[in-house]
Design an enzyme around this catalytic site. Structure first.
Site, PDB file in Angstrom:
ATOM      1  N   HIS A   1      36.534  48.366  25.019  1.00 11.29           N
ATOM      2  CA  HIS A   1      35.026  47.926  25.013  1.00 11.29           C
ATOM      3  C   HIS A   1      34.418  48.219  25.294  1.00 11.29           C
ATOM      4  O   HIS A   1      34.538  49.539  26.280  1.00 11.29           O
ATOM      5  CB  HIS A   1      34.474  46.037  25.109  1.00 11.29           C
ATOM      6  CG  HIS A   1      35.041  45.354  26.094  1.00 11.29           C
ATOM      7  ND1 HIS A   1      35.830  45.975  26.825  1.00 11.29           N
ATOM      8  CD2 HIS A   1      33.993  45.498  27.172  1.00 11.29           C
ATOM      9  CE1 HIS A   1      35.691  44.329  28.215  1.00 11.29           C
ATOM     10  NE2 HIS A   1      34.250  44.468  27.939  1.00 11.29           N
TER      11      HIS A   1
ATOM     12  N   HIS B   1      31.808  48.177  27.962  1.00 12.66           N
ATOM     13  CA  HIS B   1      31.171  48.307  28.725  1.00 12.66           C
ATOM     14  C   HIS B   1      31.629  48.979  30.105  1.00 12.66           C
ATOM     15  O   HIS B   1      33.064  49.241  30.455  1.00 12.66           O
ATOM     16  CB  HIS B   1      31.377  46.608  29.191  1.00 12.66           C
ATOM     17  CG  HIS B   1      30.683  45.483  29.197  1.00 12.66           C
ATOM     18  ND1 HIS B   1      31.507  44.212  28.714  1.00 12.66           N
ATOM     19  CD2 HIS B   1      29.234  46.064  28.014  1.00 12.66           C
ATOM     20  CE1 HIS B   1      30.271  43.457  27.872  1.00 12.66           C
ATOM     21  NE2 HIS B   1      28.799  44.265  27.568  1.00 12.66           N
TER      22      HIS B   1
ATOM     23  N   ASP C   1      31.781  49.018  33.342  1.00 17.50           N
ATOM     24  CA  ASP C   1      33.389  48.281  34.343  1.00 17.50           C
ATOM     25  C   ASP C   1      35.052  49.062  33.332  1.00 17.50           C
ATOM     26  O   ASP C   1      35.862  48.334  33.579  1.00 17.50           O
ATOM     27  CB  ASP C   1      33.163  47.444  34.568  1.00 17.50           C
ATOM     28  CG  ASP C   1      33.590  46.080  33.507  1.00 17.50           C
ATOM     29  OD1 ASP C   1      32.635  46.616  32.776  1.00 17.50           O
ATOM     30  OD2 ASP C   1      34.153  44.712  33.768  1.00 17.50           O
ATOM     31  N   HIS C   2      34.549  49.266  32.634  1.00 21.94           N
ATOM     32  CA  HIS C   2      36.094  49.408  30.628  1.00 21.94           C
ATOM     33  C   HIS C   2      35.769  50.879  30.734  1.00 21.94           C
ATOM     34  O   HIS C   2      37.658  51.389  30.146  1.00 21.94           O
ATOM     35  CB  HIS C   2      36.040  48.778  29.639  1.00 21.94           C
ATOM     36  CG  HIS C   2      36.541  46.947  30.879  1.00 21.94           C
ATOM     37  ND1 HIS C   2      37.233  46.376  30.480  1.00 21.94           N
ATOM     38  CD2 HIS C   2      35.549  46.309  30.837  1.00 21.94           C
ATOM     39  CE1 HIS C   2      36.822  45.393  31.113  1.00 21.94           C
ATOM     40  NE2 HIS C   2      36.054  45.465  31.770  1.00 21.94           N
TER      41      HIS C   2
ATOM     42  N   HIS D   1      32.810  38.891  22.852  1.00 20.05           N
ATOM     43  CA  HIS D   1      32.540  39.254  24.396  1.00 20.05           C
ATOM     44  C   HIS D   1      31.165  40.573  24.020  1.00 20.05           C
ATOM     45  O   HIS D   1      30.573  40.788  24.150  1.00 20.05           O
ATOM     46  CB  HIS D   1      33.364  39.877  24.668  1.00 20.05           C
ATOM     47  CG  HIS D   1      32.905  40.486  26.233  1.00 20.05           C
ATOM     48  ND1 HIS D   1      32.495  39.762  27.898  1.00 20.05           N
ATOM     49  CD2 HIS D   1      33.280  41.615  27.217  1.00 20.05           C
ATOM     50  CE1 HIS D   1      32.557  40.982  28.361  1.00 20.05           C
ATOM     51  NE2 HIS D   1      32.624  41.453  28.471  1.00 20.05           N
TER      52      HIS D   1
ATOM     53  N   ASP E   1      38.145  41.967  27.899  1.00 17.70           N
ATOM     54  CA  ASP E   1      37.076  40.012  28.278  1.00 17.70           C
ATOM     55  C   ASP E   1      37.103  39.417  27.022  1.00 17.70           C
ATOM     56  O   ASP E   1      36.372  39.536  27.141  1.00 17.70           O
ATOM     57  CB  ASP E   1      35.822  41.548  28.686  1.00 17.70           C
ATOM     58  CG  ASP E   1      36.378  41.978  30.247  1.00 17.70           C
ATOM     59  OD1 ASP E   1      36.998  42.589  30.785  1.00 17.70           O
ATOM     60  OD2 ASP E   1      35.139  42.814  30.496  1.00 17.70           O
TER      61      ASP E   1
ATOM     62  N   HIS F   1      40.123  41.128  34.263  1.00 14.86           N
ATOM     63  CA  HIS F   1      39.587  41.107  35.452  1.00 14.86           C
ATOM     64  C   HIS F   1      40.458  40.034  36.326  1.00 14.86           C
ATOM     65  O   HIS F   1      40.974  39.343  35.490  1.00 14.86           O
ATOM     66  CB  HIS F   1      38.460  40.599  35.375  1.00 14.86           C
ATOM     67  CG  HIS F   1      37.377  41.444  34.956  1.00 14.86           C
ATOM     68  ND1 HIS F   1      36.067  41.827  35.562  1.00 14.86           N
ATOM     69  CD2 HIS F   1      37.187  41.453  33.620  1.00 14.86           C
ATOM     70  CE1 HIS F   1      35.236  42.835  34.573  1.00 14.86           C
ATOM     71  NE2 HIS F   1      35.822  42.903  33.424  1.00 14.86           N
TER      72      HIS F   1
HETATM   73 FE    FE Z   1      34.216  43.743  31.971  1.00 16.41          FE
HETATM   74 ZN    ZN Z   2      33.310  43.531  29.794  1.00 19.91          ZN
END
Ligand code: FE
Ligand code: ZN
Length: 254
Positions: A55, A57, A59-60, A113, A132, A170
């Site tokens: 996805h 985001h 942090d990915h 998400h 996530d 995570h």
């Molecule tokens: Fe994440």
């Molecule tokens: Zn995420």
């Protein structure tokens, strides 16, 4: 044969490197950052062929462009997030398939998400990279989609075989297990899992990947349609969806 290397990144993210041993074809799942990935590739003398993004985001996908620049890899990600995945080359939609050497991946759309979230499932290698959506003892927060979408995405994942090894985005297991125990304080399996988890973490180890079969039994979100669990929560008159919403809301403020 394949190898999976887990790279911890940022405060609690996991990046994965998948290597098909026969061909040495290599992919990186959800590079939160570039540096740790590039250092590992160099150390292992690997050439990166692909990035898989679950996805959009940051942090990915944060490492996407730098890694692509250095390795010339191709980036695969959700078609629905085409505009939001930096450097995407190959858009993926529900039921698409992709072979990484001998590992056959099937793509599932699992919105909730984020609206475009996908996961990468391999039946033959027993692997699920789910970003996530599902965490050990928990699930992702519902940011862009609806609770209805999230519950049906979790049902899709729950329908996969028990033997599946789940690689999520995570390390959230510790806080998830405390939440699960707040709902079901006497649950012996949860209490013993809490011990195992604490031991792993104290020794600097990861609680991920985890087994989907165990998760089906212990994850509160995956039990939103379990009548005796609903009864224990005091919501036996709720539908599965309403029970999921109830648990999700409790977790959001936990
Ligand atoms: Fe994440
Ligand atoms: Zn995420």
């Amino acid at each position: 044969m394949f190898e999976i290397i887990q790279i911890p990144a940022l405060s609690d993210n996991y990046i994965y490197i998948i290597i098909d041993k026969k061909t040495n074809i290599t992919a990186c799942v959800d590079p939160a950052v570039s540096k740790a990935v590039l250092v590992l590739l160099e150390k292992k003398k690997l050439k990166l062929n692909y990035i898989f993004n679950t996805h959009h985001h940051h942090d990915h996908v944060g490492g996407n462009l730098e890694i692509k620049k250095k390795t010339n890899c191709k980036i695969l990600g959700p078609e629905k997030d085409y505009e939001r995945i930096p450097g995407i080359d190959i858009p993926l939609k529900n039921n698409d398939e992709f072979d990484l050497g001998d590992i056959n991946f099937k793509i599932f759309e699992v919105p909730g998400h984020t609206s475009g979230h996908i996961c990468f499932y391999s039946e033959n290698a027993k692997l699920l990279f789910c970003g996530d959506v599902l965490f050990s003892l928990g699930c992702g927060r519902v940011f862009e989609g609806t609770n209805e979408q999230m519950w049906s995405s979790l049902l899709k994942i729950r329908s996969l075989p028990d033997r599946t090894n789940v690689y999520c985005g995570h390390e959230y297991t510790k806080s998830n297990i405390l939440f699960a125990l707040s709902l079901d304080p006497e649950n012996k399996k949860l209490l013993s899992k809490k011990n195992d988890v604490e031991n792993l973490l104290q020794n600097g180890k990861s609680t991920v990947p985890f087994n989907l079969g165990i998760e089906k039994k212990l994850n509160p979100f995956l039990n939103s349609d379990n009548r005796s669990f609903q009864k224990m929560l005091g919501v036996s008159d709720y539908s599965s969806q309403k029970t999921f919403n109830y648990i999700r809301k409790k977790k959001d403020i936990f």
